[in-house]
Write a protein that holds these residues in place. Structure first.
Motif, PDB file in Angstrom:
ATOM      1  N   SER A   1      -3.586 -10.464  -9.660  1.00  0.00           N
ATOM      2  CA  SER A   1      -4.170  -9.663 -10.988  1.00  0.00           C
ATOM      3  C   SER A   1      -3.108  -8.804 -11.021  1.00  0.00           C
ATOM      4  CB  SER A   1      -5.442  -8.793 -10.494  1.00  0.00           C
ATOM      5  OG  SER A   1      -4.779  -7.982  -9.153  1.00  0.00           O
ATOM      6  N   GLY A   2      -3.101  -7.901 -12.450  1.00  0.00           N
ATOM      7  CA  GLY A   2      -2.303  -6.710 -12.992  1.00  0.00           C
ATOM      8  C   GLY A   2      -1.792  -5.837 -11.753  1.00  0.00           C
TER       9      GLY A   2
ATOM     10  N   PRO B   1      15.830   1.009  -1.485  1.00  0.00           N
ATOM     11  CA  PRO B   1      16.048   2.116  -2.543  1.00  0.00           C
ATOM     12  C   PRO B   1      15.953   3.326  -1.815  1.00  0.00           C
ATOM     13  CG  PRO B   1      14.263   1.339  -3.177  1.00  0.00           C
ATOM     14  CD  PRO B   1      14.488   0.563  -1.941  1.00  0.00           C
ATOM     15  N   ASP B   2      16.703   4.361  -2.290  1.00  0.00           N
ATOM     16  CA  ASP B   2      16.421   5.648  -1.801  1.00  0.00           C
ATOM     17  C   ASP B   2      15.378   6.300  -2.873  1.00  0.00           C
ATOM     18  OD1 ASP B   2      18.468   6.099   0.209  1.00  0.00           O
ATOM     19  OD2 ASP B   2      19.895   6.154  -1.251  1.00  0.00           O
ATOM     20  N   VAL B   3      15.451   5.837  -4.112  1.00  0.00           N
ATOM     21  CA  VAL B   3      14.713   6.515  -5.104  1.00  0.00           C
ATOM     22  C   VAL B   3      13.745   5.360  -5.784  1.00  0.00           C
ATOM     23  CG1 VAL B   3      14.537   7.854  -7.203  1.00  0.00           C
ATOM     24  CG2 VAL B   3      16.443   8.025  -5.660  1.00  0.00           C
ATOM     25  N   ILE B   4      12.525   5.463  -5.968  1.00  0.00           N
ATOM     26  CA  ILE B   4      11.935   4.389  -7.054  1.00  0.00           C
ATOM     27  C   ILE B   4      11.365   5.232  -8.254  1.00  0.00           C
ATOM     28  CG2 ILE B   4       9.839   2.809  -7.092  1.00  0.00           C
ATOM     29  CD1 ILE B   4      10.002   2.652  -4.265  1.00  0.00           C
ATOM     30  N   LEU B   5      12.075   4.731  -9.462  1.00  0.00           N
ATOM     31  CA  LEU B   5      11.627   5.462 -10.853  1.00  0.00           C
ATOM     32  C   LEU B   5      10.455   4.601 -11.132  1.00  0.00           C
ATOM     33  CD1 LEU B   5      15.267   5.639 -12.325  1.00  0.00           C
ATOM     34  CD2 LEU B   5      14.109   7.358 -11.065  1.00  0.00           C
ATOM     35  N   MET B   6       9.362   5.230 -11.745  1.00  0.00           N
ATOM     36  CA  MET B   6       8.240   4.539 -12.389  1.00  0.00           C
ATOM     37  C   MET B   6       7.922   5.014 -13.591  1.00  0.00           C
ATOM     38  SD  MET B   6       5.781   4.664  -9.001  1.00  0.00           S
ATOM     39  CE  MET B   6       6.086   3.658  -7.374  1.00  0.00           C
ATOM     40  N   ASP B   7       7.822   4.051 -14.568  1.00  0.00           N
ATOM     41  CA  ASP B   7       7.427   4.498 -15.845  1.00  0.00           C
ATOM     42  C   ASP B   7       6.119   4.235 -16.391  1.00  0.00           C
ATOM     43  OD1 ASP B   7       7.550   5.406 -18.431  1.00  0.00           O
ATOM     44  OD2 ASP B   7       9.325   4.365 -19.116  1.00  0.00           O
ATOM     45  N   GLU B   8       5.350   4.946 -16.171  1.00  0.00           N
ATOM     46  CA  GLU B   8       3.735   4.743 -16.565  1.00  0.00           C
ATOM     47  C   GLU B   8       3.305   3.553 -15.692  1.00  0.00           C
ATOM     48  OE1 GLU B   8       2.416   5.258 -20.533  1.00  0.00           O
ATOM     49  OE2 GLU B   8       4.258   5.864 -21.110  1.00  0.00           O
ATOM     50  N   PRO B   9       3.274   3.648 -14.457  1.00  0.00           N
ATOM     51  CA  PRO B   9       3.244   2.389 -13.750  1.00  0.00           C
ATOM     52  C   PRO B   9       1.732   1.788 -13.717  1.00  0.00           C
ATOM     53  CG  PRO B   9       3.374   4.183 -12.049  1.00  0.00           C
ATOM     54  CD  PRO B   9       3.787   4.615 -13.515  1.00  0.00           C
ATOM     55  N   THR B  10       0.624   2.728 -13.892  1.00  0.00           N
ATOM     56  CA  THR B  10      -0.639   2.397 -14.130  1.00  0.00           C
ATOM     57  C   THR B  10      -1.218   2.364 -15.438  1.00  0.00           C
ATOM     58  OG1 THR B  10      -1.413   4.717 -13.846  1.00  0.00           O
ATOM     59  CG2 THR B  10      -0.906   3.561 -11.860  1.00  0.00           C
ATOM     60  N   SER B  11      -0.510   2.352 -16.202  1.00  0.00           N
ATOM     61  CA  SER B  11      -1.052   2.566 -17.716  1.00  0.00           C
ATOM     62  C   SER B  11      -1.622   1.328 -18.223  1.00  0.00           C
ATOM     63  CB  SER B  11      -0.161   2.896 -18.765  1.00  0.00           C
ATOM     64  OG  SER B  11       1.041   1.882 -18.975  1.00  0.00           O
ATOM     65  N   ALA B  12      -1.241   0.251 -17.496  1.00  0.00           N
ATOM     66  CA  ALA B  12      -1.973  -1.307 -17.842  1.00  0.00           C
ATOM     67  C   ALA B  12      -3.054  -1.591 -16.906  1.00  0.00           C
ATOM     68  CB  ALA B  12      -0.872  -2.304 -17.908  1.00  0.00           C
TER      69      ALA B  12
ATOM     70  N   ASP C   1      -6.607  -1.068 -14.569  1.00  0.00           N
ATOM     71  CA  ASP C   1      -8.040  -0.195 -14.389  1.00  0.00           C
ATOM     72  C   ASP C   1      -8.296   0.759 -13.329  1.00  0.00           C
ATOM     73  OD1 ASP C   1      -8.888  -1.110 -11.800  1.00  0.00           O
ATOM     74  OD2 ASP C   1      -9.576  -3.235 -12.583  1.00  0.00           O
ATOM     75  N   PRO C   2      -9.165   1.502 -13.309  1.00  0.00           N
ATOM     76  CA  PRO C   2      -9.318   2.664 -12.585  1.00  0.00           C
ATOM     77  C   PRO C   2      -8.891   2.438 -11.058  1.00  0.00           C
ATOM     78  CG  PRO C   2     -10.956   2.721 -14.039  1.00  0.00           C
ATOM     79  CD  PRO C   2     -10.275   1.367 -14.131  1.00  0.00           C
TER      80      PRO C   2
ATOM     81  N   ALA D   1      -6.093   3.604  -8.679  1.00  0.00           N
ATOM     82  CA  ALA D   1      -6.240   4.548  -7.368  1.00  0.00           C
ATOM     83  C   ALA D   1      -5.500   3.793  -6.441  1.00  0.00           C
ATOM     84  CB  ALA D   1      -7.792   4.472  -7.249  1.00  0.00           C
ATOM     85  N   LYS D   2      -5.307   2.636  -6.165  1.00  0.00           N
ATOM     86  CA  LYS D   2      -4.401   1.965  -5.192  1.00  0.00           C
ATOM     87  C   LYS D   2      -3.047   2.275  -5.251  1.00  0.00           C
ATOM     88  CE  LYS D   2      -6.191  -1.626  -2.583  1.00  0.00           C
ATOM     89  NZ  LYS D   2      -6.838  -3.026  -2.404  1.00  0.00           N
ATOM     90  N   ILE D   3      -2.494   2.140  -6.519  1.00  0.00           N
ATOM     91  CA  ILE D   3      -1.121   2.596  -6.853  1.00  0.00           C
ATOM     92  C   ILE D   3      -0.882   3.933  -6.279  1.00  0.00           C
ATOM     93  CG2 ILE D   3       0.784   2.837  -8.313  1.00  0.00           C
ATOM     94  CD1 ILE D   3       0.194  -0.022  -8.120  1.00  0.00           C
TER      95      ILE D   3
END
Ligand SMILES: Nc1ncnc2c1ncn2[C@@H]1O[C@H](COP(=O)(O)OP(=O)(O)OP(=O)(O)O)[C@@H](O)[C@H]1O
Ligand SMILES: [Mg+2]
Length: 251
Positions: free
Chosen positions: A149-150, A166-177, A179-180, A184-186
């Protein structure tokens, strides 16, 4: 808490169009830092500077300095592959590779030349556990990553990043695709991960920034307007423009 990144007067142009204007900020280790601001204000551009992903864009020109662990990443001696290993990235839409769940997570290590099956098994399991996906996929590691699933795919992408330690994780709108529930899990996962990693997240959701981040930075038209403790930025913003944005008056 230590600064992992120190950014000093960073400007960026795409051709003649200046997208970032002398941004200076510090980013703390083992913290969640959120970047907010209206569409087109430079959040993704700035995020991509932190592991030099903008190098891939021809028209792009950067001035200023980004110190990562005390070293200027735009200096000549920087090994960009090594930098991107230390500063991993997760994108807006989940993008697993068209291969098995196992191979997705093992991919980066294999690229580094690791062949030992025992070590690979161990790292894949640990990474999937850290990404809170193991319980859902341990009995089908050979299924395609694309069969998830997505929300699971996004956790797989997080596991893929984690596998490289990694030391850092960059996330660009990781939940915009997502569902709620998947969102919440992410969000829960991000809270768990910040013990081990520094997380920098771009989000359009101010509720999300308020829920999960320790520090918030507000961007507008390529300027950093305000940065501070998330509670302070949301409850007692110092700049009128921040206040207008978080109260929904524009953007
Ligand atoms: N590859 C590119 N080539 C040319 N201009 C670009 C490129 N990527 C972004 N820009 C421009 O740089 C500016 C900042 O874009 P950026 O994608 O960083 O904004 P953003 O804050 O992430 O927006 P959004 O919230 O919509 O994702 C915009 O004016 C955009 O048009
Ligand atoms: Mg963006």
């Amino acid at each position: 808490m230590e600064n992992l990144f120190s950014i000093n007067k960073l400007s960026l142009w795409y051709g003649d169009n200046q997208a970032l204007k002398e941004i200076s900020m510090n980013i703390k280790q083992n913290n969640v830092t959120a970047f907010i601001g209206p569409s087109g204000c430079g959040k993704s551009t700035f995020l991509r500077c932190l592991n030099r992903m903008n190098d891939l864009i021809d028209s792009c020109h950067v001035e200023g300095e980004i110190l990562f662990q005390g070293k200027n990443i735009y200096g000549q001696s920087t090994d960009v592959v090594e930098l991107r290993t230390k500063v991993g990235m997760v994108f807006q839409s989940p993008n697993p590779f068209p291969m098995s769940i196992f191979d997705n997570v093992a991919y980066g290590l294999r690229c580094q030349g690791l062949k030992d099956k025992k070590i690979l098994n161990h790292v894949v399991e640990e990474s999937l556990k850290k990404a809170a996906l193991w319980d859902e996929v341990h009995d089908r590691l050979n299924s395609s990553g694309l069969s998830l699933s997505g929300g699971q795919q996004q956790r797989l992408c997080i596991a893929r990043a984690i596998a490289l330690q990694p030391d850092v994780i960059l996330m660009d709108e990781p939940t915009s695709a997502l569902d709620p529930i998947a969102t919440a899990k992410i969000e829960e996962l991000i809270q768990e991960l910040k013990g081990d990693y520094t997380i920098i997240i771009v989000t359009h959701s101010m509720q999300q920034a308020a829920r999960i981040s320790d520090t918030t930075a507000f961007f507008l038209l390529g300027d950093l307007i305000e940065m501070g403790d998330t509670t302070q930025v949301f409850h007692t913003p110092k700049d009128k423009r921040t206040e207008d944005y978080i109260t929904g008056r524009f953007g």
